[in-house]
Design a protein around this motif. Structure first.
Motif, PDB file in Angstrom:
ATOM      1  N   ILE A 261       0.829  -1.195   0.000  1.00 33.72           N
ATOM      2  CA  ILE A 261       0.000   0.000   0.000  1.00 33.72           C
ATOM      3  C   ILE A 261       0.871   1.255   0.000  1.00 33.72           C
ATOM      4  O   ILE A 261       2.040   1.227   0.402  1.00 33.72           O
ATOM      5  N   SER A 262       0.282   2.349  -0.450  1.00 36.25           N
ATOM      6  CA  SER A 262       0.993   3.622  -0.485  1.00 36.25           C
ATOM      7  C   SER A 262       0.006   4.756  -0.275  1.00 36.25           C
ATOM      8  O   SER A 262      -1.207   4.587  -0.411  1.00 36.25           O
ATOM      9  N   THR A 263       0.529   5.922   0.059  1.00 36.27           N
ATOM     10  CA  THR A 263      -0.284   7.124   0.206  1.00 36.27           C
ATOM     11  C   THR A 263       0.564   8.340  -0.130  1.00 36.27           C
ATOM     12  O   THR A 263       1.785   8.323   0.019  1.00 36.27           O
ATOM     13  N   THR A 264      -0.094   9.392  -0.585  1.00 29.51           N
ATOM     14  CA  THR A 264       0.605  10.639  -0.891  1.00 29.51           C
ATOM     15  C   THR A 264       0.366  11.685   0.191  1.00 29.51           C
ATOM     16  O   THR A 264       0.878  12.796   0.098  1.00 29.51           O
ATOM     17  N   GLU A 265      -0.425  11.309   1.217  1.00 31.13           N
ATOM     18  CA  GLU A 265      -0.738  12.237   2.300  1.00 31.13           C
ATOM     19  C   GLU A 265       0.137  11.937   3.517  1.00 31.13           C
ATOM     20  O   GLU A 265       0.120  10.819   4.040  1.00 31.13           O
ATOM     21  N   SER A 300       7.195   0.346  -2.445  1.00 32.11           N
ATOM     22  CA  SER A 300       8.276   1.187  -2.944  1.00 32.11           C
ATOM     23  C   SER A 300       8.427   0.950  -4.440  1.00 32.11           C
ATOM     24  O   SER A 300       8.400  -0.195  -4.889  1.00 32.11           O
ATOM     25  N   PRO A 301       8.594   2.025  -5.218  1.00 39.25           N
ATOM     26  CA  PRO A 301       8.796   1.846  -6.660  1.00 39.25           C
ATOM     27  C   PRO A 301      10.178   1.294  -6.993  1.00 39.25           C
ATOM     28  O   PRO A 301      10.428   0.906  -8.125  1.00 39.25           O
ATOM     29  N   ILE A 302      11.071   1.274  -5.995  1.00 37.09           N
ATOM     30  CA  ILE A 302      12.420   0.711  -6.199  1.00 37.09           C
ATOM     31  C   ILE A 302      12.325  -0.792  -5.963  1.00 37.09           C
ATOM     32  O   ILE A 302      12.028  -1.238  -4.834  1.00 37.09           O
ATOM     33  N   PRO A 303      12.555  -1.624  -6.986  1.00 38.77           N
ATOM     34  CA  PRO A 303      12.349  -3.076  -6.853  1.00 38.77           C
ATOM     35  C   PRO A 303      13.120  -3.694  -5.695  1.00 38.77           C
ATOM     36  O   PRO A 303      12.599  -4.557  -4.988  1.00 38.77           O
TER      37      PRO A 303
END
Length: 398
Positions: A261-265, A300-303
């Motif tokens: 999961i991720s969030t921008t807040e 994380s977008p870093i694999p």
């Protein structure tokens, strides 16, 4: 035929179709009927004039050059643009009229224009009416099925609630969803689940297809990762409001699952929001999945970082990605861990490493090294040196 407009509107209302769809079906059916009753090689057309409240059927004749071969030839040669092969076209010269002859009828006609000869459908007899009804019924049914297909195809990934109507010998479970039949195949059930007629089932729409025997079939699933995501969305307002995003999910149904999961807040703790106070939210979802354990990790977008987090609770030393040379194969991740972390990385009966591989879409290979014991560390380092050099950390994710 003088009430055709009223009939079209009535059919559209009763079948839940657009008026334009019924008009199109009627026109196509009328053309097919004319071809069947008169000549299949002739060109017909039809239109509905709402101002005059009339249905028009007519034969079309194209205006061509005086020396056009189509005015005399019965068989024409044509060439396939893709293959270059020649094939025969059966030609009816009655579909064409020379420019000179057309000018005698209407001086304003030019090459490529059409002469339209009105036909009276009523004069074709009772057989024509029977054929028209059959053709119209078939086309209306196709429109209904196409609309239903599009309706439920747009609901793929969404949850449905329904009551079991039947269970067959292969233990496939059937339900009624609105106007269509839904099926929960045995393979889409969580292990140990048994349903009987009258049971209420919650599932996610997985696929929509047309079956020759049963018509439109909506396939639902309780084992799809999308079902887990849909249940979490119902329980977690932050997911529904899209303040938290599920980036990836993987399940071994009934046993264990992982979600990234991720969030921008900045003011939201995504894992805390998913778990809820004292685990109330995630436990509510787990209960609906026969006690399936659900692990939440930060995406994380870093694999390399994503893979190291996906293998938790194991502590990873380093991750190295090897790109696959084949498009249909996963990239390989070589993960270095201490020997005492191997059991945690693999998990019970291999669940943890399998889920991590599914979640990250990488083939994970463990590279085990011996852990350094405290005694060995003390004997080899008599003095402790502090350093601010962080260059050695770069090797962790190469």
């Amino acid at each position: 035929m003088d009430k055709i407009i009223d009939i079209v509107d009535s059919i559209a209302y009763e079948k839940g179709l657009k008026v334009s769809e019924v008009e199109e079906a009627l026109q196509e059916s009328l053309i097919k009927t004319a071809q069947k009753m008169i000549d299949e090689t002739l060109i017909f057309d039809a239109n509905i004039n709402r101002e005059e409240r009339k249905l028009n059927l007519f034969q079309k004749i194209e205006v061509v050059a005086n020396d056009d071969i189509r005015l005399t030839a019965q068989t024409l040669k044509a060439t396939n643009e893709e293959t270059g092969e020649e094939y025969d076209i059966v030609n009816n010269k009655e579909n064409f009229i020379s420019l000179d002859e057309a000018k005698k009828i209407d001086p304003d006609l030019e090459l490529g224009d059409f002469l339209n000869y009105d036909l009276e459908f009523e004069s074709m007899g009772r057989n024509a009416a029977t054929i028209l009804f059959s053709n119209l019924e078939y086309r209306l049914q196709r429109h209904i099925e196409d609309n239903l297909f599009n309706k439920y195809n747009s609901q793929i990934g969404k949850t449905i609630n329904s009551v079991v109507t039947s269970v067959d010998r292969q233990e496939n479970t059937f339900m009624e969803i609105g106007e269509v039949r839904a099926i929960l195949p045995r393979k889409n059930r969580i292990k140990g689940e048994i349903f009987k007629v009258g049971d209420s089932i919650k599932a996610v729409v997985k696929a929509v297809r047309v079956d020759k025997q049963h018509g439109l079939i909506v396939e639902v699933s309780r084992t799809s990762p999308k079902f887990l995501e849909a249940l979490l969305t119902l329980e977690v307002p932050e997911l529904k409001d899209k303040r938290i995003t599920i980036e990836a999910s993987a399940r071994i149904p009934g046993a264990r699952a992982k979600i990234a999961i991720s969030t921008t807040e900045q003011n939201i703790d995504p894992i805390g929001a998913i778990v809820g106070v004292k685990g109330v939210r995630i436990n509510a979802v787990s209960e609906q999945l026969n006690g399936e354990n659900i692990d939440c990790i930060d995406y994380s977008p870093i694999p390399e970082i994503f893979i190291s987090r996906a293998l938790s609770p194991a502590i990873v030393n380093s991750v190295k990605i090897e790109k696959s040379k084949k498009q249909d194969e996963k990239d390989k991740a070589i993960v270095t861990i201490n020997s005492d972390q191997k059991g945690r990385a693999i998990g019970r009966v291999g669940l943890n490493i399998r889920l991590a591989s599914m979640l990250t879409k990488h083939e994970i290979e463990l590279n085990e090294i011996d852990a350094v014991t405290p005694e060995h560390q003390n004997s080899s380092n008599t003095t402790e040196t502090k350093s601010t050099d962080t260059s050695s950390l770069e090797a962790l994710f190469k």
